[in-house]
Design a protein around this motif. Structure first.
Motif, PDB file in Angstrom:
ATOM      1  N   VAL A  58       0.843  -1.193   0.000  1.00  0.00           N
ATOM      2  CA  VAL A  58       0.000   0.000   0.000  1.00  0.00           C
ATOM      3  C   VAL A  58       0.875   1.238   0.000  1.00  0.00           C
ATOM      4  O   VAL A  58       1.841   1.323   0.771  1.00  0.00           O
ATOM      5  N   GLU A  59       0.553   2.180  -0.862  1.00  0.00           N
ATOM      6  CA  GLU A  59       1.085   3.530  -0.781  1.00  0.00           C
ATOM      7  C   GLU A  59      -0.104   4.473  -0.804  1.00  0.00           C
ATOM      8  O   GLU A  59      -0.936   4.402  -1.718  1.00  0.00           O
ATOM      9  N   VAL A  60      -0.188   5.346   0.202  1.00  0.00           N
ATOM     10  CA  VAL A  60      -1.349   6.217   0.337  1.00  0.00           C
ATOM     11  C   VAL A  60      -0.884   7.630   0.655  1.00  0.00           C
ATOM     12  O   VAL A  60       0.080   7.835   1.398  1.00  0.00           O
ATOM     13  N   GLU A  61      -1.584   8.592   0.083  1.00  0.00           N
ATOM     14  CA  GLU A  61      -1.279  10.004   0.298  1.00  0.00           C
ATOM     15  C   GLU A  61      -2.347  10.617   1.196  1.00  0.00           C
ATOM     16  O   GLU A  61      -3.544  10.431   0.971  1.00  0.00           O
ATOM     17  N   ASP A  62      -1.915  11.371   2.216  1.00  0.00           N
ATOM     18  CA  ASP A  62      -2.884  11.981   3.114  1.00  0.00           C
ATOM     19  C   ASP A  62      -3.308  13.355   2.606  1.00  0.00           C
ATOM     20  O   ASP A  62      -2.839  13.823   1.558  1.00  0.00           O
ATOM     21  N   SER A  63      -4.188  14.014   3.345  1.00  0.00           N
ATOM     22  CA  SER A  63      -4.769  15.278   2.885  1.00  0.00           C
ATOM     23  C   SER A  63      -3.763  16.419   2.855  1.00  0.00           C
ATOM     24  O   SER A  63      -4.046  17.478   2.287  1.00  0.00           O
ATOM     25  N   PHE A  64      -2.588  16.233   3.462  1.00  0.00           N
ATOM     26  CA  PHE A  64      -1.528  17.241   3.385  1.00  0.00           C
ATOM     27  C   PHE A  64      -0.505  16.904   2.313  1.00  0.00           C
ATOM     28  O   PHE A  64       0.510  17.576   2.196  1.00  0.00           O
ATOM     29  N   GLY A  65      -0.761  15.853   1.538  1.00  0.00           N
ATOM     30  CA  GLY A  65       0.137  15.503   0.447  1.00  0.00           C
ATOM     31  C   GLY A  65       1.323  14.670   0.850  1.00  0.00           C
ATOM     32  O   GLY A  65       2.271  14.527   0.072  1.00  0.00           O
ATOM     33  N   LYS A  66       1.314  14.081   2.050  1.00  0.00           N
ATOM     34  CA  LYS A  66       2.412  13.236   2.497  1.00  0.00           C
ATOM     35  C   LYS A  66       2.107  11.779   2.178  1.00  0.00           C
ATOM     36  O   LYS A  66       1.017  11.289   2.474  1.00  0.00           O
ATOM     37  N   ALA A 108       7.516   5.075   7.959  1.00  0.00           N
ATOM     38  CA  ALA A 108       6.524   4.709   6.943  1.00  0.00           C
ATOM     39  C   ALA A 108       6.383   5.784   5.879  1.00  0.00           C
ATOM     40  O   ALA A 108       5.929   5.507   4.769  1.00  0.00           O
ATOM     41  N   PHE A 109       6.781   7.016   6.188  1.00  0.00           N
ATOM     42  CA  PHE A 109       6.622   8.120   5.238  1.00  0.00           C
ATOM     43  C   PHE A 109       7.803   8.155   4.273  1.00  0.00           C
ATOM     44  O   PHE A 109       8.937   7.803   4.614  1.00  0.00           O
ATOM     45  N   PHE A 110       7.536   8.597   3.052  1.00  0.00           N
ATOM     46  CA  PHE A 110       8.578   8.670   2.031  1.00  0.00           C
ATOM     47  C   PHE A 110       8.220   9.758   1.023  1.00  0.00           C
ATOM     48  O   PHE A 110       7.081  10.224   0.960  1.00  0.00           O
ATOM     49  N   THR A 111       9.195  10.142   0.252  1.00  0.00           N
ATOM     50  CA  THR A 111       8.994  11.124  -0.811  1.00  0.00           C
ATOM     51  C   THR A 111       9.087  10.409  -2.158  1.00  0.00           C
ATOM     52  O   THR A 111      10.127   9.806  -2.473  1.00  0.00           O
ATOM     53  N   PRO A 112       8.025  10.411  -2.956  1.00  0.00           N
ATOM     54  CA  PRO A 112       8.064   9.723  -4.255  1.00  0.00           C
ATOM     55  C   PRO A 112       9.089  10.356  -5.184  1.00  0.00           C
ATOM     56  O   PRO A 112       9.463  11.523  -5.002  1.00  0.00           O
ATOM     57  N   PRO A 113       9.575   9.610  -6.169  1.00  0.00           N
ATOM     58  CA  PRO A 113      10.531  10.162  -7.127  1.00  0.00           C
ATOM     59  C   PRO A 113       9.932  11.336  -7.889  1.00  0.00           C
ATOM     60  O   PRO A 113       8.744  11.395  -8.156  1.00  0.00           O
ATOM     61  N   GLY A 114      10.798  12.288  -8.210  1.00  0.00           N
ATOM     62  CA  GLY A 114      10.380  13.400  -9.048  1.00  0.00           C
ATOM     63  C   GLY A 114      10.497  13.053 -10.518  1.00  0.00           C
ATOM     64  O   GLY A 114      10.802  11.913 -10.889  1.00  0.00           O
ATOM     65  N   PRO A 115      10.272  14.015 -11.409  1.00  0.00           N
ATOM     66  CA  PRO A 115      10.323  13.720 -12.849  1.00  0.00           C
ATOM     67  C   PRO A 115      11.699  13.324 -13.339  1.00  0.00           C
ATOM     68  O   PRO A 115      11.836  12.708 -14.393  1.00  0.00           O
ATOM     69  N   GLU A 116      12.750  13.627 -12.530  1.00  0.00           N
ATOM     70  CA  GLU A 116      14.094  13.276 -13.000  1.00  0.00           C
ATOM     71  C   GLU A 116      14.453  11.835 -12.684  1.00  0.00           C
ATOM     72  O   GLU A 116      15.295  11.248 -13.344  1.00  0.00           O
ATOM     73  N   GLY A 117      13.795  11.232 -11.674  1.00  0.00           N
ATOM     74  CA  GLY A 117      14.156   9.880 -11.286  1.00  0.00           C
ATOM     75  C   GLY A 117      12.939   8.978 -11.225  1.00  0.00           C
ATOM     76  O   GLY A 117      12.454   8.656 -10.140  1.00  0.00           O
ATOM     77  N   ARG A 118      12.464   8.565 -12.362  1.00  0.00           N
ATOM     78  CA  ARG A 118      11.215   7.812 -12.413  1.00  0.00           C
ATOM     79  C   ARG A 118      11.501   6.327 -12.287  1.00  0.00           C
ATOM     80  O   ARG A 118      11.423   5.581 -13.247  1.00  0.00           O
TER      81      ARG A 118
END
Length: 400
Positions: free
Chosen positions: A168-176, A387-397
């Motif tokens: 599961v990967e889920v985004e909360d209402s603050f974008g995390k 458990a929190f992470f930052t998804p890859p940006g457009p440079e590292g897909r």
């Protein structure tokens, strides 16, 4: 059927789903002028297709009754029992938690049921609408194509070295974003009392009160004007004044969060109401209020003929008897929302409409609260920091 007429309420686009789509895919999408199809076949898709007439009849019947048609049109097209009985594959469930075109309430609980049957179910849940994860802006998942390719390589080609990604990967209402083993997660349920003084209280007291729920001129701010609400996380102009001002036909309850409240799953509101006529419904909206105003977290609606609400398994319409109190369950749409410490949690109950249309001409209902008569149940979680992470940006897909 659930999308168009579920739990006794009409989707605001119900008129389109059967007659509209038969016309769309017949003479429009397959117009011989630009589709190259046989003109006779194109005409026959509407003029002689037996399912078209059955669909029109079933739609008209369910519009009138809000229950499945006697002729079996909807039952024949309900593929869920066949999937549950026969499917042995896997499911990558991708859903926007602010998608009101195909609502999360119709997708996520079924995913839970399938997972419990032993089917591999992975979920990617973000704060987007009816769109692909890499077509949104503020919530774009740039690694969506890589994630999908890995899934297909593993599940279709049998490449065991290909990554399926987290369960599961889920985004909360603050974008995390965070990872989890399942969603809705195993959560502690906090039951809040709708108290007589208009607060959301942890414990019931002896005081009682009542309020008449019916549409009024302010309903347009937070109900009538949102036939297709776009975002849960954006500000909702006009709502603050509507909720803060006196409301003769709605009821608002609130509390300040002592610490961070992370609501993940399907909140429920259970209310005691007394109908004044032979029909009625109750709508619920949940907000977070900070210095900038109100931010919508979730919403739900239940018709009194279906007091158990959505996803209850009960499709039998009951009689609404004037003057007889009844308990109504309102399941809010699946949400992953955060209320910061010091922010205010606000619940508004009324009788306006969301994207759903009242089953029948609405008659007012009287809400009874205080002394444990009406409550809200919130699924609260406390994820570990890792458990929190930052998804890859457009440079590292690529998958992290």
């Amino acid at each position: 059927f659930d999308l168009s007429f579920g739990a006794g309420t009409l989707d605001s686009r119900f008129w389109l789903f059967v007659p509209g789509y038969y016309d769309l895919y017949g003479p429009v999408e397959h117009n011989p002028v630009y589709s190259g199809r046989d003109p006779v076949r194109t005409v026959n898709t509407v003029s002689t297709c037996p399912d078209f007439d059955k669909g029109l009849a079933a739609t008209a019947e369910s519009t009138r009754t809000r229950v499945r048609d006697a002729g079996g049109y909807w039952a024949e097209r309900n593929q869920r029992p066949l999937v549950e009985r026969n499917y042995r594959g896997s499911i990558l469930l991708v859903e926007g938690l602010t998608d009101w075109n195909v609502r999360p309430a119709h997708i996520i609980p079924w995913g839970v049921s399938l997972r419990e049957r032993g089917i591999r179910v992975h979920e990617l849940l973000g704060q987007w609408n009816h769109e692909y994860p890499d077509s949104v802006t503020a919530h774009t998942r740039w690694d969506w194509a890589d994630r999908l390719l890995g899934w297909f390589d593993h599940e279709l080609k049998g490449d065991t070295a290909a990554s399926l990604g987290p369960r599961v990967e889920v985004e909360d209402s603050f974008g995390k974003w965070r990872r989890a083993g399942a969603w809705p997660p195993a959560a502690n349920r906090e039951v809040l009392q709708l108290a007589a003084d208009g607060t959301l209280a942890p414990k019931p007291d002896a005081a009682t009160a009542s309020a008449l729920l019916a549409p009024d001129s302010r309903s347009r701010y937070y109900y009538l004007g949102q036939t297709s609400p776009q975002h849960n996380t954006d500000d909702d102009p006009g709502v603050s004044a509507a909720v803060d001002g006196p409301c003769a036909t709605c009821a608002a309850f609130s509390m300040h969060a002592a610490g961070e409240m992370r609501i993940a799953g399907l909140p429920e509101v259970n209310v005691t109401v007394t109908p004044t006529g032979s029909s009625g419904h109750v709508t619920a909206f949940l907000y977070r209020r900070d210095a900038a105003g109100l931010h919508r977290l979730g919403w739900g609606m239940s018709d009194l003929r279906f007091p158990k609400g959505e996803n209850s398994g009960d499709e039998t319409a009951g009689e609404v008897v004037p003057g007889v109190p009844t308990t109504v369950r309102i399941e809010l749409e699946p949400l992953d929302g955060v209320v910061n410490a010091g922010d205010e949690l606000v619940l508004v109950l009324g009788q306006g409409r969301t994207g759903q249309v009242p089953a029948q001409a609405p008659m007012p209902v009287r809400l009874e609260y205080g002394a444990g008569r009406s409550t809200m149940s919130l699924p609260l979680v406390r994820p570990r920091p890792e458990a929190f992470f930052t998804p890859p940006g457009p440079e590292g897909r690529q998958l992290p």
